[in-house]
Design a protein around this motif. Structure first.
Motif, PDB file in Angstrom:
ATOM      1  N   THR A 165      52.086  27.417  55.980  1.00 34.61           N
ATOM      2  CA  THR A 165      51.973  25.969  55.827  1.00 34.61           C
ATOM      3  C   THR A 165      52.247  25.480  54.415  1.00 34.61           C
ATOM      4  OG1 THR A 165      49.616  25.793  55.162  1.00 34.61           O
ATOM      5  CG2 THR A 165      50.095  26.069  57.518  1.00 34.61           C
ATOM      6  N   VAL A 166      52.390  26.359  53.439  1.00 30.11           N
ATOM      7  CA  VAL A 166      52.334  25.898  52.059  1.00 30.11           C
ATOM      8  C   VAL A 166      53.658  25.331  51.557  1.00 30.11           C
ATOM      9  CG1 VAL A 166      50.473  27.487  51.455  1.00 30.11           C
ATOM     10  CG2 VAL A 166      52.858  28.165  51.034  1.00 30.11           C
ATOM     11  N   VAL A 167      53.513  24.406  50.614  1.00 32.20           N
ATOM     12  CA  VAL A 167      54.595  23.959  49.744  1.00 32.20           C
ATOM     13  C   VAL A 167      54.092  24.182  48.329  1.00 32.20           C
ATOM     14  CG1 VAL A 167      55.997  22.010  48.970  1.00 32.20           C
ATOM     15  CG2 VAL A 167      55.397  22.221  51.381  1.00 32.20           C
ATOM     16  N   TYR A 168      54.930  24.784  47.470  1.00 31.20           N
ATOM     17  CA  TYR A 168      54.470  25.047  46.105  1.00 31.20           C
ATOM     18  C   TYR A 168      55.593  24.856  45.099  1.00 31.20           C
ATOM     19  CZ  TYR A 168      56.105  29.777  47.616  1.00 31.20           C
ATOM     20  OH  TYR A 168      56.813  30.837  48.141  1.00 31.20           O
ATOM     21  N   ARG A 169      55.204  24.839  43.845  1.00 32.26           N
ATOM     22  CA  ARG A 169      56.178  24.819  42.762  1.00 32.26           C
ATOM     23  C   ARG A 169      56.513  26.265  42.397  1.00 32.26           C
ATOM     24  NH1 ARG A 169      56.730  19.783  40.503  1.00 32.26           N
ATOM     25  NH2 ARG A 169      55.092  18.291  41.060  1.00 32.26           N
ATOM     26  N   ARG A 170      57.777  26.586  42.430  1.00 32.11           N
ATOM     27  CA  ARG A 170      58.195  27.944  42.079  1.00 32.11           C
ATOM     28  C   ARG A 170      57.757  28.292  40.669  1.00 32.11           C
ATOM     29  NH1 ARG A 170      64.493  28.963  42.409  1.00 32.11           N
ATOM     30  NH2 ARG A 170      64.359  27.402  40.764  1.00 32.11           N
ATOM     31  N   SER A 171      57.753  27.310  39.761  1.00 33.81           N
ATOM     32  CA  SER A 171      57.332  27.565  38.376  1.00 33.81           C
ATOM     33  C   SER A 171      55.872  27.997  38.325  1.00 33.81           C
ATOM     34  CB  SER A 171      57.548  26.316  37.518  1.00 33.81           C
ATOM     35  OG  SER A 171      56.932  25.170  38.108  1.00 33.81           O
ATOM     36  N   ALA A 172      55.027  27.443  39.203  1.00 34.22           N
ATOM     37  CA  ALA A 172      53.614  27.843  39.241  1.00 34.22           C
ATOM     38  C   ALA A 172      53.460  29.226  39.844  1.00 34.22           C
ATOM     39  CB  ALA A 172      52.802  26.816  40.043  1.00 34.22           C
ATOM     40  N   VAL A 173      54.306  29.556  40.829  1.00 28.89           N
ATOM     41  CA  VAL A 173      54.308  30.905  41.396  1.00 28.89           C
ATOM     42  C   VAL A 173      54.715  31.914  40.321  1.00 28.89           C
ATOM     43  CG1 VAL A 173      55.433  32.425  43.075  1.00 28.89           C
ATOM     44  CG2 VAL A 173      54.746  30.116  43.742  1.00 28.89           C
ATOM     45  N   ASP A 174      55.770  31.605  39.589  1.00 30.60           N
ATOM     46  CA  ASP A 174      56.236  32.499  38.530  1.00 30.60           C
ATOM     47  C   ASP A 174      55.183  32.667  37.439  1.00 30.60           C
ATOM     48  OD1 ASP A 174      58.633  32.783  39.863  1.00 30.60           O
ATOM     49  OD2 ASP A 174      59.713  31.321  38.630  1.00 30.60           O
ATOM     50  N   ALA A 175      54.500  31.577  37.083  1.00 27.03           N
ATOM     51  CA  ALA A 175      53.483  31.630  36.034  1.00 27.03           C
ATOM     52  C   ALA A 175      52.332  32.553  36.406  1.00 27.03           C
ATOM     53  CB  ALA A 175      52.950  30.225  35.734  1.00 27.03           C
ATOM     54  N   ALA A 176      52.090  32.710  37.712  1.00 27.99           N
ATOM     55  CA  ALA A 176      51.004  33.584  38.186  1.00 27.99           C
ATOM     56  C   ALA A 176      51.467  35.013  38.415  1.00 27.99           C
ATOM     57  CB  ALA A 176      50.418  33.011  39.480  1.00 27.99           C
ATOM     58  N   GLY A 177      52.742  35.295  38.199  1.00 26.63           N
ATOM     59  CA  GLY A 177      53.246  36.649  38.375  1.00 26.63           C
ATOM     60  C   GLY A 177      53.989  36.885  39.666  1.00 26.63           C
ATOM     61  N   GLY A 178      54.174  35.836  40.478  1.00 26.75           N
ATOM     62  CA  GLY A 178      54.965  35.953  41.693  1.00 26.75           C
ATOM     63  C   GLY A 178      54.297  36.757  42.788  1.00 26.75           C
TER      64      GLY A 178
END
Length: 286
Positions: A165-178
Motif C-alpha cells: 500500500t505504500v507510497v514513499y520518497r526514494r530519497s528517504a528510502v536511500d537515507a535509511a540504507g534502502g
C-alpha cells in the motif's frame, strides 16, 4: 495565487516466476489504467526468468499502458529486496508507489495518498481489505495506525505499514540504507530504519488496496526459517536502538512463539494480536 502542480510519481511493481498472469494484469490495470490519479511511469521489475504466459501478460500491459512502462529484467532471481533496489534505480521520480503482482489498488488510492506526500510526508500507507481468490470474498480488513507518534510507538512491536500500500520518497528510502534482505520482513526492517532516520510518516485509514490471501499466506509466516528471520530482525532493531531490551525480549517471546503455532491458530493470532499489537485497541475492534 496559482495551485501547485501535482507531483509526478513512479509505480514500482515486482514480478517473478510464481506470479499468476491474470493476477499480475489486474494489479497493473487497477494501479494504472483505473486510477483517478495515474503514475507518470511504471517500472515492472522482473526478478529472473518467468514462464511464457507471464511474459505474454507483461508484454500486453506494456503495449496497452496509457503511461510509459520500463520492463526491467534481472537475468537471475535475486529476491525481493535486491529486485526492488534495482527497480528503484530506474524509477524516474523521487516519489514511488508500490504494488505487488497479486494485489489490487482501488481507483482513488493515489488520489488519496499523493496529497499527503506533497504535503511533506516521506512515507504513506493505507488500510487493506484481505480477500480470497474471488475478489468478492473479503475475509478481513487491516486498519493501520495514524499519526507520527502512534505509528512510531506501534512500530516497536509490529510493522505499521502494509508494504503493497505504500507510497514513499526514494530519497528517504536511500537515507535509511534502502532495502536489505530480512526473510519476509525486509519491508518492516526498511520502515523501522526510515522512522529511526527521521522520516515523516502517515497512513490513510481507509482500505485502498485489496490484498490476496490465497493458499499458503499464513503458512509462509511460520516455521523455523521465519523464526530465524524474526530473531535476526529483532536483534537488528535492538542494535540500532529502535527497541529497548525489554521490547526485544517481549517481541522475541510473542512474535517468535507465533511462528510455531499451527496455521489455523496463527491466522487467528495474526488478526487478534500480531496485526493489532499488545495493549493497543481501536474503536470497533473486538
Amino acid at each position: 495565487m496559482s495551485e501547485a502542480t501535482p507531483a509526478e510519481f513512479s509505480l514500482l511493481l515486482p514480478v517473478y516466476r510464481a506470479d499468476d498472469p491474470a493476477h499480475f494484469t489486474k494489479a497493473f490495470t487497477s494501479s494504472v489504467t483505473a486510477q483517478t490519479r495515474r503514475p507518470a511511469q511504471v517500472v515492472v521489475v522482473q526478478d529472473g526468468p518467468v514462464p511464457s504466459e507471464l511474459t505474454a501478460a507483461i508484454d500486453q500491459v506494456v503495449a496497452d499502458s496509457p503511461v510509459p512502462v520500463v520492463h526491467h529484467v534481472l537475468p537471475e532471481n535475486v529476491g525481493l529486496a535486491t529486485a526492488l533496489t534495482s527497480g528503484l534505480s530506474v524509477c524516474a521520480h523521487d516519489i514511488v508507489a508500490r504494488i505487488d503482482a497479486d494485489d489490487i489498488s482501488l481507483a482513488s488510492r493515489f488520489e488519496r495518498q499523493l496529497p499527503l506526500i506533497e504535503g511533506g510526508l516521506d512515507l504513506v500507507g493505507t488500510g487493506m481489505y484481505e480477500f480470497l481468490d474471488d475478489v468478492g470474498s473479503i475475509v478481513g480488513q487491516r486498519i493501520p495506525r495514524t499519526g507520527q507518534t502512534e505509528i512510531e510507538d506501534y512500530a516497536r512491536f509490529h510493522d505499521p505499514f502494509s508494504h503493497p500500500t505504500v507510497v514513499y520518497r526514494r530519497s528517504a528510502v536511500d537515507a535509511a540504507g534502502g532495502y536489505q534482505a530480512m526473510g519476509l520482513m525486509e519491508d518492516y526492517w526498511l520502515f523501522a530504519r526510515m522512522i529511526a532516520s527521521g522520516a515523516r510518516v502517515g497512513n490513510v485509514v481507509e482500505p485502498l488496496v485489496m490484498y490476496r490471501v490465497g493458499a499458503g499466506a499464513y503458512a509462509r509466516r511460520g516455521g523455523r526459517d521465519q523464526w530465524h528471520s524474526e530473531r535476526a530482525l529483532q536483534k537488528a532493531l535492538l542494535g540500532i536502538g529502535f527497541t529497548t531490551r525489554a521490547q526485544y525480549l517481549r517481541n522475541v517471546a510473542v512474535r517468535g512463539a507465533y511462528r510455531f503455532v499451527p496455521e489455523p491458530v496463527r491466522r487467528v493470532a495474526y488478526r487478534r494480536l500480531i496485526a493489532r499489537g499488545p495493549g493497543i485497541a481501536r474503536a470497533g475492534e473486538h
